[in-house]
Write a protein that holds these residues in place. Structure first.
Motif, PDB file in Angstrom:
ATOM      1  N   GLY A 185     -36.871  45.346  88.155  1.00  0.00           N
ATOM      2  CA  GLY A 185     -36.124  44.373  87.381  1.00  0.00           C
ATOM      3  C   GLY A 185     -34.628  44.627  87.318  1.00  0.00           C
ATOM      4  O   GLY A 185     -33.914  43.937  86.600  1.00  0.00           O
ATOM      5  N   LYS A 213     -34.444  36.716  93.017  1.00  0.00           N
ATOM      6  CA  LYS A 213     -34.899  36.386  94.367  1.00  0.00           C
ATOM      7  C   LYS A 213     -33.751  36.352  95.364  1.00  0.00           C
ATOM      8  O   LYS A 213     -33.916  36.712  96.518  1.00  0.00           O
ATOM      9  CB  LYS A 213     -35.633  35.041  94.370  1.00  0.00           C
ATOM     10  CG  LYS A 213     -37.028  35.121  93.819  1.00  0.00           C
ATOM     11  CD  LYS A 213     -37.706  33.758  93.884  1.00  0.00           C
ATOM     12  CE  LYS A 213     -39.078  33.846  93.232  1.00  0.00           C
ATOM     13  NZ  LYS A 213     -39.727  32.529  93.144  1.00  0.00           N
ATOM     14  N   ASP A 253     -37.085  37.013  87.333  1.00  0.00           N
ATOM     15  CA  ASP A 253     -37.624  37.072  88.692  1.00  0.00           C
ATOM     16  C   ASP A 253     -37.014  35.978  89.574  1.00  0.00           C
ATOM     17  O   ASP A 253     -36.690  36.218  90.738  1.00  0.00           O
ATOM     18  CB  ASP A 253     -39.145  36.944  88.671  1.00  0.00           C
ATOM     19  CG  ASP A 253     -39.805  38.145  88.005  1.00  0.00           C
ATOM     20  OD1 ASP A 253     -39.189  39.233  88.018  1.00  0.00           O
ATOM     21  OD2 ASP A 253     -40.916  37.985  87.474  1.00  0.00           O
TER      22      ASP A 253
END
Length: 100
Positions: A91, A83, A79
């Protein structure tokens, strides 16, 4: 099985390798040596000998190599890495379609 010099040059042509005559003769000797070793190994009676999970285990039983415990050693930072991506979904990184 034994190769000839013409076999080696044919194989080198198929592999797109340029071999000089000396290199081809040296390669011929090496390949025929490998085939001779395989023939010698094929004649060994292995009846009643159990296959090893890993040959080095005979010499170094404490060495586990790829048979080690499969454990996660690093945190999942997916994660955080995603970003900065322009587009992600479930994912995965989304990229423009380049093939029609």
């Amino acid at each position: 099985m034994s190769l000839t010099l013409s076999d080696v040059t044919h194989i080198s042509d198929l592999a797109l390798l340029e071999l000089s005559d000396d290199q081809a003769r040296k390669t011929l000797g090496q390949l025929n040596g490998i085939f001779e070793l395989v023939n010698q190994m094929s004649t060994v009676d292995t009846t009643g000998i159990e296959p090893l999970s890993h040959p080095i285990a005979v010499c170094m039983p404490d060495l586990s190599l790829r048979l080690r415990e499969d454990a996660v050693l690093e945190p999942n930072l997916r994660d955080t890495y995603q970003k900065s991506a322009p587009a992600t979904q479930d994912g995965l990184y989304l990229v423009p379609k380049v093939i029609e």
